[in-house]
Design an enzyme around this catalytic site. Structure first.
Site, short mmCIF file in Angstrom:
data_model
loop_
_atom_site.label_atom_id
_atom_site.label_comp_id
_atom_site.label_asym_id
_atom_site.label_seq_id
_atom_site.Cartn_x
_atom_site.Cartn_y
_atom_site.Cartn_z
N HIS A 35 -9.90 -1.00 5.69
CA HIS A 35 -8.45 -1.37 5.92
C HIS A 35 -8.12 -0.90 7.56
O HIS A 35 -8.64 -0.08 8.11
CB HIS A 35 -7.09 -0.84 4.93
CG HIS A 35 -6.28 -1.92 5.51
ND1 HIS A 35 -5.39 -1.64 5.98
CD2 HIS A 35 -6.07 -2.97 5.20
CE1 HIS A 35 -4.05 -2.20 6.29
NE2 HIS A 35 -4.42 -3.27 5.34
N ASP B 178 -7.89 -7.42 -1.01
CA ASP B 178 -8.62 -7.94 -1.10
C ASP B 178 -10.14 -8.14 -2.74
O ASP B 178 -10.47 -9.17 -2.56
CB ASP B 178 -9.18 -8.66 -0.37
CG ASP B 178 -8.45 -9.49 0.85
OD1 ASP B 178 -7.52 -8.62 1.63
OD2 ASP B 178 -7.46 -10.23 0.59
C1 SDX Z 1 -6.03 -7.43 5.38
O1 SDX Z 1 -4.04 -6.06 8.53
C2 SDX Z 1 -3.25 -5.67 7.82
O2 SDX Z 1 -2.24 -5.68 6.98
C3 SDX Z 1 -4.37 -6.61 6.58
C4 SDX Z 1 -4.29 -6.94 4.80
C5 SDX Z 1 -2.29 -7.79 5.06
O3 SDX Z 1 -2.05 -7.37 3.83
O4 SDX Z 1 -2.12 -8.49 5.98
O5 SDX Z 1 -3.70 -5.70 4.18
C6 SDX Z 1 -4.90 -8.11 4.99
O6 SDX Z 1 -6.82 -8.92 5.64
C7 SDX Z 1 -6.84 -6.65 4.29
C8 SDX Z 1 -8.74 -6.44 5.21
C9 SDX Z 1 -9.69 -7.96 4.88
N1 SDX Z 1 -10.33 -7.92 5.29
C10 SDX Z 1 -11.91 -7.47 4.41
O7 SDX Z 1 -12.12 -6.80 3.58
C11 SDX Z 1 -13.05 -7.00 5.87
C12 SDX Z 1 -14.42 -5.90 5.57
N2 SDX Z 1 -13.41 -5.29 6.09
C13 SDX Z 1 -13.92 -5.04 7.62
O8 SDX Z 1 -14.23 -5.66 8.06
C14 SDX Z 1 -12.73 -3.86 8.13
O9 SDX Z 1 -12.44 -2.66 7.39
C15 SDX Z 1 -11.46 -4.70 8.60
C16 SDX Z 1 -11.19 -5.74 9.32
C17 SDX Z 1 -10.48 -4.58 7.29
C18 SDX Z 1 -10.51 -3.25 9.56
O10 SDX Z 1 -11.32 -3.24 10.37
P1 SDX Z 1 -11.32 -2.08 11.40
O11 SDX Z 1 -10.26 -1.43 11.16
O12 SDX Z 1 -11.28 -2.74 13.03
O13 SDX Z 1 -12.24 -1.09 10.94
P2 SDX Z 1 -13.56 -1.08 12.19
O14 SDX Z 1 -14.75 -2.06 12.05
O15 SDX Z 1 -13.29 0.11 13.25
O16 SDX Z 1 -14.83 0.00 11.16
C19 SDX Z 1 -14.66 1.63 11.24
C20 SDX Z 1 -16.18 2.26 11.10
C21 SDX Z 1 -17.08 1.40 11.54
O17 SDX Z 1 -18.38 1.85 11.20
P3 SDX Z 1 -19.12 2.63 12.80
O18 SDX Z 1 -19.02 1.91 13.99
O19 SDX Z 1 -17.42 3.93 13.01
O20 SDX Z 1 -20.41 3.19 11.85
O21 SDX Z 1 -16.10 1.39 9.75
C22 SDX Z 1 -17.41 0.28 9.23
C23 SDX Z 1 -17.25 -0.04 10.74
O22 SDX Z 1 -19.05 -0.69 10.65
N3 SDX Z 1 -16.51 -0.10 8.39
C24 SDX Z 1 -17.48 -0.95 7.23
C25 SDX Z 1 -16.34 -2.35 6.70
N4 SDX Z 1 -15.04 -2.38 7.13
C26 SDX Z 1 -15.48 -0.93 8.39
N5 SDX Z 1 -18.70 -0.83 7.01
C27 SDX Z 1 -18.71 -1.59 5.87
N6 SDX Z 1 -18.03 -2.07 5.37
C28 SDX Z 1 -16.85 -2.52 4.88
N7 SDX Z 1 -15.49 -3.26 4.67
#
Ligand code: SDX
Length: 393
Positions: free
Chosen positions: A270, A328
């Site tokens: 998140h 989720d």
């Molecule tokens: C919702 O904003 C809100 O409030 C949203 C929400 C709401 O109520 O409205 O809470 C609802 O959208 C919840 C999120 C649902 N999405 C998912 O579950 C999809 C999977 N999660 C991600 O893709 C990710 O965690 C996000 C999109 C939720 C957040 O992305 P960020 O903050 O941009 O994180 P990032 O992409 O910068 O990741 C940081 C690191 C990266 O690795 P490095 O580049 O540092 O090596 O963490 C890794 C990412 O690759 N990473 C993950 C991951 N999420 C981040 N690696 C594996 N699995 C994951 N789920």
């Protein structure tokens, strides 16, 4: 003032949103609606009461709640002309595509009765939108399954009405399972609002132009559909189906950690929560309750989800990146146990989040100092240069 990050020449982003609706402490895993902890609201309140709280800022007194619920019930029907929009969709159109189109079309039915500057008009819009979104979501479900639409039954509470509009058929009596209705009610409370998430910021940006509010909500639905946002609940169930069995978890986790084809552990991580999403814990408990009630305690998907969570929480890759289950991760397991198909998971999220979108639109529109959203950018294109005639290029 619109929940939009403003890039200034100093390349620093400053969040200049002010809102009194929801407070999140991402490090502590705290979520408050108008100051009330979401876990207390999930335990003691109802979604319709939380809608009043999110919209008006205070928990309603008995007469206020009755009047509010009465107003919502009076607006549950949709214009017969709106229903005809569904005739134009292919049977297999994704329900989120139908929601985006039909909600946007509502602006064609209410364009002359929506004076954004009039507080009464703003309130009527919010009541209409909150009332009609379950009817529209249920109609999208019926369209997809080729069944006749079911009219709202206004003697039922909000979530019971949604379940009957989805699952009842004219040929059979239908009795709403109160445990199922309460589980949906709790899920909707937990999804009602979440500060400046992508879809809410989209609604605020669109709304800041002074456009018709139904069109602004439609833009929020479109943004929510993305698998990184509200579409994640559908993506979690597809991920669990793809993994299939706990013995494949190590192989899947390696793909995630090696970022094979951008594979992510959907339902984890998140932007704001760097601790457990407080909603995920409550939903996990609800999962156990609903599965037990339905005699599905050994649901293989639940077992797989628990295994994934256990492995991820003890793995350095996830711990170093502060990746925890979000809202989720478990919600789809409840939806599926209630008989809701995967393609309806995100529409369920949209039904619940509509009150948050409306509250933010009302808050922004009521603020006379609100200006149109106009983010700036960091320019990375070509330097200035003169035109070259085609035969000299
Ligand atoms: C919702 O904003 C809100 O409030 C949203 C929400 C709401 O109520 O409205 O809470 C609802 O959208 C919840 C999120 C649902 N999405 C998912 O579950 C999809 C999977 N999660 C991600 O893709 C990710 O965690 C996000 C999109 C939720 C957040 O992305 P960020 O903050 O941009 O994180 P990032 O992409 O910068 O990741 C940081 C690191 C990266 O690795 P490095 O580049 O540092 O090596 O963490 C890794 C990412 O690759 N990473 C993950 C991951 N999420 C981040 N690696 C594996 N699995 C994951 N789920």
């Amino acid at each position: 003032k619109l929940g939009i990050f403003t890039y200034d020449p100093g390349f620093t982003s400053t969040c200049s949103t002010k809102s009194a609706i929801t407070y999140i402490d991402g490090d502590e895993g705290v979520l408050l609606y108008r100051g009330y902890p979401v876990d207390q609201l999930a335990e003691h309140s109802s979604f319709i009461e939380v809608c009043y709280l999110v919209l008006h800022g205070e928990l309603p007194k008995k007469d206020q709640l009755e009047a509010f619920e009465g107003s919502i019930r009076r607006h549950t029907m949709i214009n017969e002309g709106v229903k005809r929009f569904f005739d134009g969709f292919y049977y297999d159109a994704h329900p989120m595509a139908m929601l985006t189109g039909v909600v946007g079309a509502l602006s064609a039915f209410y364009h002359d009765t929506t004076n954004n500057k009039d507080p009464k008009h703003r309130e009527i819009f919010a009541h209409r939108m909150i009332a009609k979104i379950p009817t529209i979501a249920a109609a999208a479900y019926k369209k997809f399954y080729g069944q006749p639409f079911m009219h709202p039954q206004n003697n039922l509470d909000y979530c019971s009405n949604l379940l009957q509009m989805m699952f009842a058929v004219p040929a059979e009596p239908y009795h709403v399972d109160p445990v199922a209705a309460r589980a949906l009610d709790v899920l909707f409370i937990l999804h009602a609002d979440h500060e400046q998430n992508a879809s809410t910021s989209t609604v605020r940006m669109a709304g800041s132009t002074g456009c018709n509010p139904y069109a602004a909500i439609s833009s929020g639905i479109a943004a929510l559909w993305g698998p990184l946002h509200g579409g994640a609940n559908e993506a979690v169930l597809n991920m669990l189906d793809e993994i299939g069995d706990a013995k494949h978890v190590p192989e899947f986790m390696n793909k995630v950690k090696n970022k094979v084809e951008g594979v992510r552990l959907m339902g984890f991580g998140h932007r704001v929560y760097k601790n457990f999403d407080p909603r995920a814990k409550i939903i996990r408990e609800q999962c156990h309750k609903v599965l037990k009630h339905l005699g599905k305690e050994n649901d293989p998907k639940m077992e797989l989800a628990l295994k994934l969570e256990e492995i991820a929480l003890s793995d350095d890759y996830f711990k170093q990146r502060k990746l925890y289950p979000n809202v989720d991760f478990y919600s789809g397991i409840i939806y599926e146990a209630l008989g809701i198909p995967v393609n309806m998971f995100t529409p369920m999220f949209a039904v619940a989040r509509t009150v948050g979108w409306c509250a933010h639109w009302m808050e922004m529109t009521a603020d006379s100092s609100t200006r149109i959203a106009r983010p700036r950018q960091v320019y990375t294109g070509a330097p200035v240069r003169n035109y070259v005639p085609c035969d000299q290029r």
